[in-house]
Design a protein around this motif. Structure first.
Motif, PDB file in Angstrom:
ATOM      1  N   GLN A  75     -28.216  40.150 -24.942  1.00 20.94           N
ATOM      2  CA  GLN A  75     -28.202  40.969 -23.727  1.00 20.94           C
ATOM      3  C   GLN A  75     -29.612  41.497 -23.423  1.00 20.94           C
ATOM      4  OE1 GLN A  75     -24.976  43.593 -25.200  1.00 20.94           O
ATOM      5  NE2 GLN A  75     -24.015  43.269 -23.196  1.00 20.94           N
ATOM      6  N   LYS A  76     -30.342  41.882 -24.484  1.00 20.86           N
ATOM      7  CA  LYS A  76     -31.640  42.538 -24.222  1.00 20.86           C
ATOM      8  C   LYS A  76     -32.830  41.600 -24.396  1.00 20.86           C
ATOM      9  CE  LYS A  76     -31.667  44.442 -28.902  1.00 20.86           C
ATOM     10  NZ  LYS A  76     -31.451  45.647 -29.703  1.00 20.86           N
ATOM     11  N   GLY A  77     -32.564  40.391 -24.918  1.00 22.75           N
ATOM     12  CA  GLY A  77     -33.677  39.478 -25.194  1.00 22.75           C
ATOM     13  C   GLY A  77     -34.102  38.676 -23.974  1.00 22.75           C
ATOM     14  N   ILE A  78     -35.280  38.075 -24.097  1.00 23.54           N
ATOM     15  CA  ILE A  78     -35.817  37.211 -23.032  1.00 23.54           C
ATOM     16  C   ILE A  78     -35.563  35.764 -23.440  1.00 23.54           C
ATOM     17  CG2 ILE A  78     -37.908  36.556 -21.775  1.00 23.54           C
ATOM     18  CD1 ILE A  78     -37.205  39.520 -21.412  1.00 23.54           C
ATOM     19  N   VAL A  79     -34.891  34.998 -22.570  1.00 21.76           N
ATOM     20  CA  VAL A  79     -34.610  33.598 -22.871  1.00 21.76           C
ATOM     21  C   VAL A  79     -35.580  32.722 -22.076  1.00 21.76           C
ATOM     22  CG1 VAL A  79     -32.851  31.774 -23.020  1.00 21.76           C
ATOM     23  CG2 VAL A  79     -32.163  34.182 -23.156  1.00 21.76           C
ATOM     24  N   TYR A  80     -36.163  31.721 -22.756  1.00 16.85           N
ATOM     25  CA  TYR A  80     -37.155  30.817 -22.144  1.00 16.85           C
ATOM     26  C   TYR A  80     -36.601  29.411 -22.256  1.00 16.85           C
ATOM     27  CZ  TYR A  80     -41.908  28.766 -21.505  1.00 16.85           C
ATOM     28  OH  TYR A  80     -43.008  28.066 -21.065  1.00 16.85           O
ATOM     29  N   GLN A  81     -36.443  28.737 -21.097  1.00 21.16           N
ATOM     30  CA  GLN A  81     -35.877  27.387 -21.127  1.00 21.16           C
ATOM     31  C   GLN A  81     -36.977  26.352 -21.292  1.00 21.16           C
ATOM     32  OE1 GLN A  81     -33.977  25.836 -17.566  1.00 21.16           O
ATOM     33  NE2 GLN A  81     -33.486  23.900 -18.577  1.00 21.16           N
ATOM     34  N   ILE A  82     -36.781  25.473 -22.282  1.00 21.97           N
ATOM     35  CA  ILE A  82     -37.698  24.351 -22.481  1.00 21.97           C
ATOM     36  C   ILE A  82     -36.991  23.053 -22.107  1.00 21.97           C
ATOM     37  CG2 ILE A  82     -38.796  22.922 -24.270  1.00 21.97           C
ATOM     38  CD1 ILE A  82     -39.724  25.430 -25.656  1.00 21.97           C
ATOM     39  N   TYR A  83     -37.621  22.267 -21.244  1.00 22.24           N
ATOM     40  CA  TYR A  83     -37.150  20.916 -20.924  1.00 22.24           C
ATOM     41  C   TYR A  83     -37.993  20.012 -21.826  1.00 22.24           C
ATOM     42  CZ  TYR A  83     -35.290  17.221 -17.853  1.00 22.24           C
ATOM     43  OH  TYR A  83     -34.606  16.122 -17.344  1.00 22.24           O
ATOM     44  N   PRO A 106     -32.462  38.053 -18.790  1.00 15.37           N
ATOM     45  CA  PRO A 106     -33.442  37.306 -18.003  1.00 15.37           C
ATOM     46  C   PRO A 106     -33.730  35.935 -18.602  1.00 15.37           C
ATOM     47  CG  PRO A 106     -34.402  39.317 -18.930  1.00 15.37           C
ATOM     48  CD  PRO A 106     -33.106  39.060 -19.633  1.00 15.37           C
ATOM     49  N   TYR A 107     -33.717  34.898 -17.756  1.00 13.98           N
ATOM     50  CA  TYR A 107     -34.056  33.532 -18.172  1.00 13.98           C
ATOM     51  C   TYR A 107     -35.315  33.106 -17.436  1.00 13.98           C
ATOM     52  CZ  TYR A 107     -29.483  33.083 -20.410  1.00 13.98           C
ATOM     53  OH  TYR A 107     -28.394  33.247 -21.245  1.00 13.98           O
ATOM     54  N   ILE A 108     -36.318  32.656 -18.207  1.00 16.19           N
ATOM     55  CA  ILE A 108     -37.575  32.176 -17.619  1.00 16.19           C
ATOM     56  C   ILE A 108     -37.622  30.673 -17.817  1.00 16.19           C
ATOM     57  CG2 ILE A 108     -40.101  32.236 -17.812  1.00 16.19           C
ATOM     58  CD1 ILE A 108     -39.799  35.077 -19.007  1.00 16.19           C
ATOM     59  N   PHE A 109     -37.940  29.919 -16.792  1.00 17.24           N
ATOM     60  CA  PHE A 109     -38.038  28.460 -16.921  1.00 17.24           C
ATOM     61  C   PHE A 109     -39.482  28.087 -17.263  1.00 17.24           C
ATOM     62  CE2 PHE A 109     -37.150  24.167 -16.798  1.00 17.24           C
ATOM     63  CZ  PHE A 109     -37.946  23.488 -15.904  1.00 17.24           C
ATOM     64  N   GLU A 110     -39.661  27.165 -18.187  1.00 21.97           N
ATOM     65  CA  GLU A 110     -40.996  26.775 -18.644  1.00 21.97           C
ATOM     66  C   GLU A 110     -41.971  26.574 -17.473  1.00 21.97           C
ATOM     67  OE1 GLU A 110     -40.233  23.065 -20.772  1.00 21.97           O
ATOM     68  OE2 GLU A 110     -40.965  21.910 -19.062  1.00 21.97           O
ATOM     69  N   GLY A 111     -43.125  27.224 -17.568  1.00 24.91           N
ATOM     70  CA  GLY A 111     -44.148  27.072 -16.526  1.00 24.91           C
ATOM     71  C   GLY A 111     -44.079  28.121 -15.442  1.00 24.91           C
ATOM     72  N   ASP A 112     -42.931  28.764 -15.273  1.00 26.58           N
ATOM     73  CA  ASP A 112     -42.867  29.828 -14.246  1.00 26.58           C
ATOM     74  C   ASP A 112     -43.784  30.976 -14.619  1.00 26.58           C
ATOM     75  OD1 ASP A 112     -39.400  29.624 -12.989  1.00 26.58           O
ATOM     76  OD2 ASP A 112     -41.201  28.379 -12.684  1.00 26.58           O
ATOM     77  N   GLU A 113     -44.072  31.138 -15.900  1.00 25.02           N
ATOM     78  CA  GLU A 113     -44.947  32.235 -16.360  1.00 25.02           C
ATOM     79  C   GLU A 113     -46.409  32.013 -15.966  1.00 25.02           C
ATOM     80  OE1 GLU A 113     -43.730  29.903 -18.326  1.00 25.02           O
ATOM     81  OE2 GLU A 113     -45.053  29.506 -20.056  1.00 25.02           O
ATOM     82  N   ILE A 114     -46.725  30.804 -15.462  1.00 25.02           N
ATOM     83  CA  ILE A 114     -48.069  30.604 -14.901  1.00 25.02           C
ATOM     84  C   ILE A 114     -47.981  30.195 -13.431  1.00 25.02           C
ATOM     85  CG2 ILE A 114     -49.219  30.043 -17.105  1.00 25.02           C
ATOM     86  CD1 ILE A 114     -49.061  27.053 -16.247  1.00 25.02           C
ATOM     87  N   GLY A 115     -46.758  30.280 -12.881  1.00 28.19           N
ATOM     88  CA  GLY A 115     -46.577  29.985 -11.454  1.00 28.19           C
ATOM     89  C   GLY A 115     -46.678  28.509 -11.121  1.00 28.19           C
ATOM     90  N   MET A 116     -46.189  27.670 -12.041  1.00 36.68           N
ATOM     91  CA  MET A 116     -46.200  26.228 -11.711  1.00 36.68           C
ATOM     92  C   MET A 116     -45.407  25.983 -10.436  1.00 36.68           C
ATOM     93  SD  MET A 116     -46.087  24.223 -15.387  1.00 36.68           S
ATOM     94  CE  MET A 116     -45.665  22.645 -14.691  1.00 36.68           C
ATOM     95  N   ASN A 161     -29.679  36.107 -15.347  1.00 35.29           N
ATOM     96  CA  ASN A 161     -30.572  36.108 -14.179  1.00 35.29           C
ATOM     97  C   ASN A 161     -31.608  35.005 -14.276  1.00 35.29           C
ATOM     98  OD1 ASN A 161     -29.392  38.472 -12.978  1.00 35.29           O
ATOM     99  ND2 ASN A 161     -30.324  39.639 -14.657  1.00 35.29           N
ATOM    100  N   TYR A 162     -31.662  34.184 -13.229  1.00 34.88           N
ATOM    101  CA  TYR A 162     -32.642  33.086 -13.229  1.00 34.88           C
ATOM    102  C   TYR A 162     -33.035  32.749 -11.805  1.00 34.88           C
ATOM    103  CZ  TYR A 162     -29.128  29.726 -11.578  1.00 34.88           C
ATOM    104  OH  TYR A 162     -28.191  29.042 -10.820  1.00 34.88           O
ATOM    105  N   THR A 200     -41.007  40.041 -11.121  1.00 34.97           N
ATOM    106  CA  THR A 200     -40.550  41.439 -11.122  1.00 34.97           C
ATOM    107  C   THR A 200     -39.085  41.514 -10.717  1.00 34.97           C
ATOM    108  OG1 THR A 200     -42.779  42.024 -10.408  1.00 34.97           O
ATOM    109  CG2 THR A 200     -41.098  43.767 -10.287  1.00 34.97           C
ATOM    110  N   LEU A 201     -38.706  40.712  -9.740  1.00 32.98           N
ATOM    111  CA  LEU A 201     -37.290  40.646  -9.358  1.00 32.98           C
ATOM    112  C   LEU A 201     -36.466  40.227 -10.571  1.00 32.98           C
ATOM    113  CD1 LEU A 201     -34.804  40.416  -7.483  1.00 32.98           C
ATOM    114  CD2 LEU A 201     -35.624  38.135  -6.857  1.00 32.98           C
ATOM    115  N   ASN A 202     -36.816  39.076 -11.142  1.00 29.38           N
ATOM    116  CA  ASN A 202     -35.971  38.473 -12.176  1.00 29.38           C
ATOM    117  C   ASN A 202     -35.893  39.332 -13.439  1.00 29.38           C
ATOM    118  OD1 ASN A 202     -34.278  36.309 -12.905  1.00 29.38           O
ATOM    119  ND2 ASN A 202     -35.890  35.464 -14.203  1.00 29.38           N
ATOM    120  N   LEU A 203     -36.987  40.035 -13.744  1.00 29.90           N
ATOM    121  CA  LEU A 203     -37.039  40.762 -15.022  1.00 29.90           C
ATOM    122  C   LEU A 203     -36.686  42.235 -14.914  1.00 29.90           C
ATOM    123  CD1 LEU A 203     -39.857  38.540 -16.077  1.00 29.90           C
ATOM    124  CD2 LEU A 203     -38.305  39.323 -17.825  1.00 29.90           C
ATOM    125  N   THR A 204     -36.286  42.689 -13.714  1.00 29.37           N
ATOM    126  CA  THR A 204     -35.835  44.097 -13.632  1.00 29.37           C
ATOM    127  C   THR A 204     -34.383  44.202 -13.187  1.00 29.37           C
ATOM    128  OG1 THR A 204     -36.655  44.376 -11.359  1.00 29.37           O
ATOM    129  CG2 THR A 204     -38.174  44.948 -13.147  1.00 29.37           C
TER     130      THR A 204
END
Ligand code: ISL
Ligand code: CA
Length: 537
Positions: free
Chosen positions: A8-16, A348-358, A309-310, A339-343
């Motif tokens: 519930q509180k962790g950050i999930v990062y998707q790797i393809y 919160p789910y982050i897709f690989e590369g979104d953290e650098i704005g691919m 949230n993704y 900011t939307l996705n992480l608040t």
């Protein structure tokens, strides 16, 4: 907070895996490549890594067509590599979430090969019929393929035959698969198209532009029964969780899957917010309307028991290209979307590369695409006499390959020294991890700060959600817990906007490094996070 679970509180990062990091220069991402980047993920603040399928597969659908659930695709490595990944991740406090694809297998799975013999005990592992019905598939076109004198069902490609969950043997097989992986210490499963696995009947469906026949298999009672059994017989025996990928669900159908008393899944990926910029199907895109988008997000925040949230994944166009601006306000809009996705309330789910704005891929011709769905749609549109320039435009906007271009590690790519399986976006020269790591104002640095803020904030993890303003492309919502209110202010447009409300409080984060709230103009794609303590009366 104490009894809040990591999922519930962790950050999930998707790797393809195919596109993340190639360690042996065959142009294909692999498990050793992922291992080499574990410190990068830990540094970002990731807790859980969702791994898209790495099982043995002929790669008709890049691994979502599995031919052996208990072995690894040699292109990605060996079971030894997989065991090393799980172990090294655990040493760094990272957990692995595997992708469980149990609606269908590959047609090269031994079960299906044997099932082609009508007298085989495996015949009933799949769905065979004398004559096809009128169902249409996810990749368009027919869902029946003839072998011998019968047809088998495939809601996706013909190399992805649907399993027959009316056969109790499938339950045994799948429990065996889940236990095999959970015993290795993984932290659970992302369950592929989990709400369509039980087919109540094979009757013709009501004719529809999209997925004729889905009323016979979408969110059926039989599916709930299967999920309750998998939960009680398997999942509840481990410290693990499940997130279902549930196409076309309403908030009610989602809650029927995730409410604790239902004892089925822990959360689901919904799609309603992913369908606000289309007319009846994703290939007919409309102009993105932030007001429509935020109203759907706000509804799910208030009605769903818990949210996954993704804003993107391996099936969706890149979020900064789709919901932000990948040109003039690239950095500002990527940070605003983060900011939307992480608040929001939920995981919160982050897709690989979104953290650098691919961004979406820079494909020019149709033959540069690799995705089976893209090729199937192109063939259908061609048959419907759509001219090539229209098809190219439609596919450029929506193809799943937009999200599957190799991870951009350095100015010249850094994904492989070989020939990448899919073209690396030329904008790696300016959008890459190496530059982001060196720049305290980069998108990566903003993600890192935002993740730290979120992980320290009981309010952002457990607080209630309340929409404060959703109009004129401005989205303002608050999260409240006890006497603390954290407010998110988002300008989801490229225009300057007057603040529609007055705020006081401490600025936790701003993508324009705003120092105070006196300036009443919101800049293009400006996002502000404000914390305020209120006196409990
Ligand atoms: O492409 C989509 C997003 O709009 C969906 O139609 C997607 O195909 C659907 O959500 C199912 O996706 C999952 O199952 C497919 C696989 O191709 C996708 O990659 C996977 O995410 C079949 O296994
Ligand atoms: Ca490789």
């Amino acid at each position: 907070m104490e009894n809040t679970k990591l999922w519930q509180k962790g950050i999930v990062y998707q790797i393809y895996p195919r596109s993340f990091m190639d360690s042996n220069n065959d142009g294909i991402g692999d498990i050793q490549g992922i291992i080499s980047k574990l410190d990068y993920l830990k540094e970002l603040g990731v807790d859980v890594i969702w791994l898209s399928p790495v099982y043995k597969s002929p790669n008709d659908d890049n691994g979502y067509d599995i031919s052996d659930y208990l072995d690894i695709n040699p292109e990605y490595g060996t079971m030894k590599d997989m065991d090393e990944l799980i172990e090294k991740a655990a040493q760094k406090g990272l957990h692995i979430l595997m992708d469980l694809v149990i609606n269908h297998t590959s047609d090269e799975h031994p079960w299906f090969i044997q099932s082609q013999d009508s007298k085989s005990e495996y015949r009933d592992y799949y769905i065979w019929k004398k004559e096809p019905n009128n169902w249409t598939g996810f990749f368009s076109g027919t869902t029946w393929e003839k072998i011998g004198d019968e047809y088998y069902l495939h809601l996706f490609s013909k190399k992805q035959p649907d399993l027959n969950w009316n056969n109790p043997k499938i339950m045994d097989e799948v429990q065996n698969i889940m236990n095999f992986w959970l015993k290795k210490g993984i932290y659970g499963f992302r369950c592929d198209v989990i709400n369509i696995i039980y087919k109540t009947s094979l009757e013709d469906g009501k004719k529809s532009l999209v997925l004729t026949g889905s009323e016979h298999y979408h969110s059926q009672e039989g599916c709930h029964k299967i999920l309750k059994t998998l939960r009680s017989e398997v999942m509840d025996h481990y410290d693990a969780f499940t997130v279902g990928e549930t196409v076309l669900v309403t908030t009610k159908q989602a809650n029927d899957l995730i409410l604790p008393e239902r004892k089925e899944l822990n959360m689901v990926f919904a799609f309603e917010h992913m369908e606000t910029d289309q007319i009846n199907n994703k290939w007919f895109k409309t102009k993105f309307n932030p007001n429509k988008f935020m109203k759907v997000i706000s509804k799910w925040q208030q009605e769903a028991y818990w949210n996954a949230n993704y804003l993107g994944n391996h099936d969706q166009p890149r979020s900064v290209s789709r919901y932000g601006d990948d040109q003039k306000y690239h950095s500002e809009s990527a940070k605003m979307l983060a900011t939307l996705n992480l608040t929001l309330k939920g995981t919160p789910y982050i897709f690989e590369g979104d953290e650098i704005g691919m961004t979406n891929g820079d494909f020019v011709s149709l033959d540069e695409y690799k995705d089976i769905e893209t090729h199937r749609i192109n063939a259908l549109l061609k048959k419907m006499l759509f001219p090539q320039f229209i098809r190219t435009k439609m596919i450029k906007k929506t193809s799943r390959d937009n999200a599957r271009t190799p991870m951009q590690w350095t100015k010249d790519g850094g994904f492989t020294q070989g020939t990448p399986w899919l073209k690396v976006n030329a904008n790696t020269s300016t959008i890459n991890v190496e530059d982001n790591l060196k720049d305290s104002n980069s998108i990566y640095s903003y993600y890192k700060k935002l993740i730290q803020i979120r992980k320290k904030s009981k309010t952002l993890i457990n607080g209630s959600f309340k929409p404060l303003y959703m109009n004129k492309n401005i989205f303002i919502f608050s999260r409240t817990l006890d006497n603390e209110i954290v407010t998110t202010v988002l300008n989801m447009s490229k225009k300057n906007k007057k603040f529609p409300m007055m705020f006081t409080g401490d600025i936790l984060l701003s993508n324009y490094n705003r120092k105070d709230l006196s300036d009443i103009i919101l800049k293009p794609y400006e996002s502000i996070l404000i914390k305020k303590k209120v006196q409990n009366d």
